[in-house]
Scaffold this motif. Structure first.
Motif, PDB file in Angstrom:
ATOM      1  N   GLY A  72      -9.639 -27.242  35.212  1.00  0.00           N
ATOM      2  CA  GLY A  72      -9.555 -26.514  36.468  1.00  0.00           C
ATOM      3  C   GLY A  72      -8.204 -25.888  36.748  1.00  0.00           C
ATOM      4  N   HIS A  73      -7.419 -25.634  35.716  1.00  0.00           N
ATOM      5  CA  HIS A  73      -6.111 -25.002  35.877  1.00  0.00           C
ATOM      6  C   HIS A  73      -6.146 -23.573  35.329  1.00  0.00           C
ATOM      7  CE1 HIS A  73      -5.036 -29.235  36.381  1.00  0.00           C
ATOM      8  NE2 HIS A  73      -3.849 -28.865  36.832  1.00  0.00           N
ATOM      9  N   ASP A  74      -5.049 -22.866  35.505  1.00  0.00           N
ATOM     10  CA  ASP A  74      -4.929 -21.506  34.989  1.00  0.00           C
ATOM     11  C   ASP A  74      -5.182 -21.489  33.478  1.00  0.00           C
ATOM     12  OD1 ASP A  74      -3.747 -18.621  35.227  1.00  0.00           O
ATOM     13  OD2 ASP A  74      -2.626 -19.568  33.598  1.00  0.00           O
ATOM     14  N   PRO A  75      -5.991 -20.565  32.972  1.00  0.00           N
ATOM     15  CA  PRO A  75      -6.323 -20.537  31.540  1.00  0.00           C
ATOM     16  C   PRO A  75      -5.107 -20.426  30.623  1.00  0.00           C
ATOM     17  CG  PRO A  75      -7.838 -19.147  32.761  1.00  0.00           C
ATOM     18  CD  PRO A  75      -6.772 -19.558  33.728  1.00  0.00           C
ATOM     19  N   ASP A  76      -4.131 -19.595  30.991  1.00  0.00           N
ATOM     20  CA  ASP A  76      -2.939 -19.456  30.153  1.00  0.00           C
ATOM     21  C   ASP A  76      -2.135 -20.754  30.124  1.00  0.00           C
ATOM     22  OD1 ASP A  76      -3.565 -16.855  29.527  1.00  0.00           O
ATOM     23  OD2 ASP A  76      -2.230 -15.968  31.027  1.00  0.00           O
ATOM     24  N   LEU A  77      -2.042 -21.413  31.274  1.00  0.00           N
ATOM     25  CA  LEU A  77      -1.332 -22.688  31.343  1.00  0.00           C
ATOM     26  C   LEU A  77      -2.069 -23.748  30.528  1.00  0.00           C
ATOM     27  CD1 LEU A  77       1.115 -24.080  32.700  1.00  0.00           C
ATOM     28  CD2 LEU A  77      -0.434 -24.768  34.545  1.00  0.00           C
ATOM     29  N   THR A  78      -3.388 -23.728  30.603  1.00  0.00           N
ATOM     30  CA  THR A  78      -4.211 -24.680  29.850  1.00  0.00           C
ATOM     31  C   THR A  78      -4.015 -24.504  28.351  1.00  0.00           C
ATOM     32  OG1 THR A  78      -5.876 -24.739  31.610  1.00  0.00           O
ATOM     33  CG2 THR A  78      -6.579 -25.439  29.414  1.00  0.00           C
ATOM     34  N   ALA A  79      -4.024 -23.258  27.895  1.00  0.00           N
ATOM     35  CA  ALA A  79      -3.836 -22.981  26.469  1.00  0.00           C
ATOM     36  C   ALA A  79      -2.450 -23.408  26.005  1.00  0.00           C
ATOM     37  CB  ALA A  79      -4.045 -21.493  26.195  1.00  0.00           C
ATOM     38  N   LEU A  80      -1.445 -23.183  26.843  1.00  0.00           N
ATOM     39  CA  LEU A  80      -0.075 -23.547  26.496  1.00  0.00           C
ATOM     40  C   LEU A  80       0.081 -25.062  26.371  1.00  0.00           C
ATOM     41  CD1 LEU A  80       2.880 -22.728  26.063  1.00  0.00           C
ATOM     42  CD2 LEU A  80       3.179 -22.844  28.549  1.00  0.00           C
ATOM     43  N   TYR A  81      -0.429 -25.795  27.339  1.00  0.00           N
ATOM     44  CA  TYR A  81      -0.327 -27.256  27.299  1.00  0.00           C
ATOM     45  C   TYR A  81      -1.067 -27.827  26.090  1.00  0.00           C
ATOM     46  CZ  TYR A  81       2.153 -28.766  31.495  1.00  0.00           C
ATOM     47  OH  TYR A  81       3.133 -29.053  32.417  1.00  0.00           O
ATOM     48  N   ARG A  82      -2.221 -27.277  25.796  1.00  0.00           N
ATOM     49  CA  ARG A  82      -3.005 -27.784  24.668  1.00  0.00           C
ATOM     50  C   ARG A  82      -2.259 -27.571  23.352  1.00  0.00           C
ATOM     51  NH1 ARG A  82      -7.374 -25.990  21.225  1.00  0.00           N
ATOM     52  NH2 ARG A  82      -8.765 -27.739  20.772  1.00  0.00           N
ATOM     53  N   ALA A  83      -1.710 -26.374  23.159  1.00  0.00           N
ATOM     54  CA  ALA A  83      -0.983 -26.083  21.926  1.00  0.00           C
ATOM     55  C   ALA A  83       0.273 -26.941  21.805  1.00  0.00           C
ATOM     56  CB  ALA A  83      -0.619 -24.600  21.875  1.00  0.00           C
ATOM     57  N   ALA A  84       1.000 -27.096  22.912  1.00  0.00           N
ATOM     58  CA  ALA A  84       2.219 -27.904  22.884  1.00  0.00           C
ATOM     59  C   ALA A  84       1.906 -29.368  22.612  1.00  0.00           C
ATOM     60  CB  ALA A  84       2.969 -27.756  24.207  1.00  0.00           C
ATOM     61  N   ASP A 126       2.995 -15.155  26.509  1.00  0.00           N
ATOM     62  CA  ASP A 126       4.115 -14.866  25.612  1.00  0.00           C
ATOM     63  C   ASP A 126       4.768 -16.167  25.151  1.00  0.00           C
ATOM     64  OD1 ASP A 126       6.193 -12.875  24.495  1.00  0.00           O
ATOM     65  OD2 ASP A 126       7.429 -14.261  25.666  1.00  0.00           O
ATOM     66  N   ALA A 127       4.903 -17.122  26.069  1.00  0.00           N
ATOM     67  CA  ALA A 127       5.486 -18.421  25.713  1.00  0.00           C
ATOM     68  C   ALA A 127       4.634 -19.124  24.663  1.00  0.00           C
ATOM     69  CB  ALA A 127       5.620 -19.293  26.956  1.00  0.00           C
ATOM     70  N   LEU A 128       3.321 -18.986  24.782  1.00  0.00           N
ATOM     71  CA  LEU A 128       2.420 -19.576  23.790  1.00  0.00           C
ATOM     72  C   LEU A 128       2.658 -18.952  22.419  1.00  0.00           C
ATOM     73  CD1 LEU A 128      -0.008 -21.351  23.026  1.00  0.00           C
ATOM     74  CD2 LEU A 128      -1.501 -19.498  23.806  1.00  0.00           C
ATOM     75  N   GLY A 129       2.824 -17.643  22.388  1.00  0.00           N
ATOM     76  CA  GLY A 129       3.075 -16.964  21.121  1.00  0.00           C
ATOM     77  C   GLY A 129       4.398 -17.346  20.488  1.00  0.00           C
ATOM     78  N   ARG A 130       5.380 -17.703  21.314  1.00  0.00           N
ATOM     79  CA  ARG A 130       6.700 -18.080  20.805  1.00  0.00           C
ATOM     80  C   ARG A 130       6.779 -19.549  20.379  1.00  0.00           C
ATOM     81  NH1 ARG A 130      11.427 -15.088  23.093  1.00  0.00           N
ATOM     82  NH2 ARG A 130      10.683 -13.111  23.939  1.00  0.00           N
ATOM     83  N   LEU A 131       5.769 -20.328  20.723  1.00  0.00           N
ATOM     84  CA  LEU A 131       5.827 -21.771  20.483  1.00  0.00           C
ATOM     85  C   LEU A 131       6.058 -22.150  19.017  1.00  0.00           C
ATOM     86  CD1 LEU A 131       5.601 -24.703  21.365  1.00  0.00           C
ATOM     87  CD2 LEU A 131       3.107 -24.452  21.372  1.00  0.00           C
ATOM     88  N   PRO A 132       5.323 -21.588  18.051  1.00  0.00           N
ATOM     89  CA  PRO A 132       5.550 -22.000  16.652  1.00  0.00           C
ATOM     90  C   PRO A 132       6.989 -21.803  16.190  1.00  0.00           C
ATOM     91  CG  PRO A 132       3.491 -20.783  16.845  1.00  0.00           C
ATOM     92  CD  PRO A 132       4.199 -20.631  18.160  1.00  0.00           C
TER      93      PRO A 132
END
Length: 205
Positions: A72-84, A126-132
């Protein structure tokens, strides 16, 4: 040091829900089958704090969180937390001048205690893309080995994905890829020897 312990082989997913002021504590954690659910009151605890507390609590019980899923959170935030979370990273949206671009910071002598710091207002996609790249800069040896594991998964055609996922988590947790590989090879050799012995025909005295 023994790396392949039962506790380290037990990983779970952590699901985060937003609660409200009616709950008894700022953050509550409960088990639901083979996963854990944390519910936090945003008036008393931030999302980042709730995730960190849940991970620390489970870690103290020998349980590794291999995936954080925001419900139930923002999709971009959800994707970022999952990847991290798959890199065993906490996420912190940082305000002030101490962070000018997304970066992984190891915050203690233990390299596994690391956080992905993101400047407040930064585009989360963008932060998600920079994570790796950010992770590779902070933990280059581990990042190289994770790439090798991903390549091995592709080459195996998915036949041993679960085993390789376990290896990846162990590498992340221990910061000792060589030690993990050595113990895995010893275990495989032991299993092969036991199977060969069991299959050998009995000799008659």
């Amino acid at each position: 040091m023994t790396i392949l312990t039962r506790e380290r082989l037990f990983t779970v997913s952590l699901h985060i829900h937003q609660g409200d002021a009616r709950q008894a504590k700022a953050s509550l954690l409960r088990r639901d089958g083979d996963r854990f659910i944390a519910t936090y009151d945003p008036e008393r605890a931030s999302l980042g704090t709730a995730v960190m507390l849940a991970r620390v609590t489970l870690s103290s019980e020998g349980i590794t969180v291999s995936e954080v899923i925001l419900e139930g959170h923002d999709p971009d935030l959800t994707a970022l937390y999952r990847a991290a979370s798959k890199l065993l990273l906490d996420v912190e949206i940082a305000s002030g001048l101490r962070v000018t671009e997304p970066a992984v910071r190891v915050l203690s002598e233990d390299p596994t205690q690391a956080t992905y710091l993101i400047p407040e207002g930064w585009d989360l996609n963008d932060a998600l893309g920079r994570l790796p790249a950010a992770f590779a800069a902070a933990r280059p040896k581990v990042a190289r080995n994770l790439k090798r594991i991903e390549q091995a998964k592709k080459e195996s055609g998915g036949k041993i994905d679960h085993a390789l996922d376990v290896v990846a988590v162990l590498v992340l947790e221990t910061d000792d890829p060589d030690g993990v590989y050595d113990e895995m090879l010893q275990l495989l050799h032991q299993v092969r020897t036991e199977r060969t012995t069991a299959a050998a025909p009995a000799t008659v005295a």
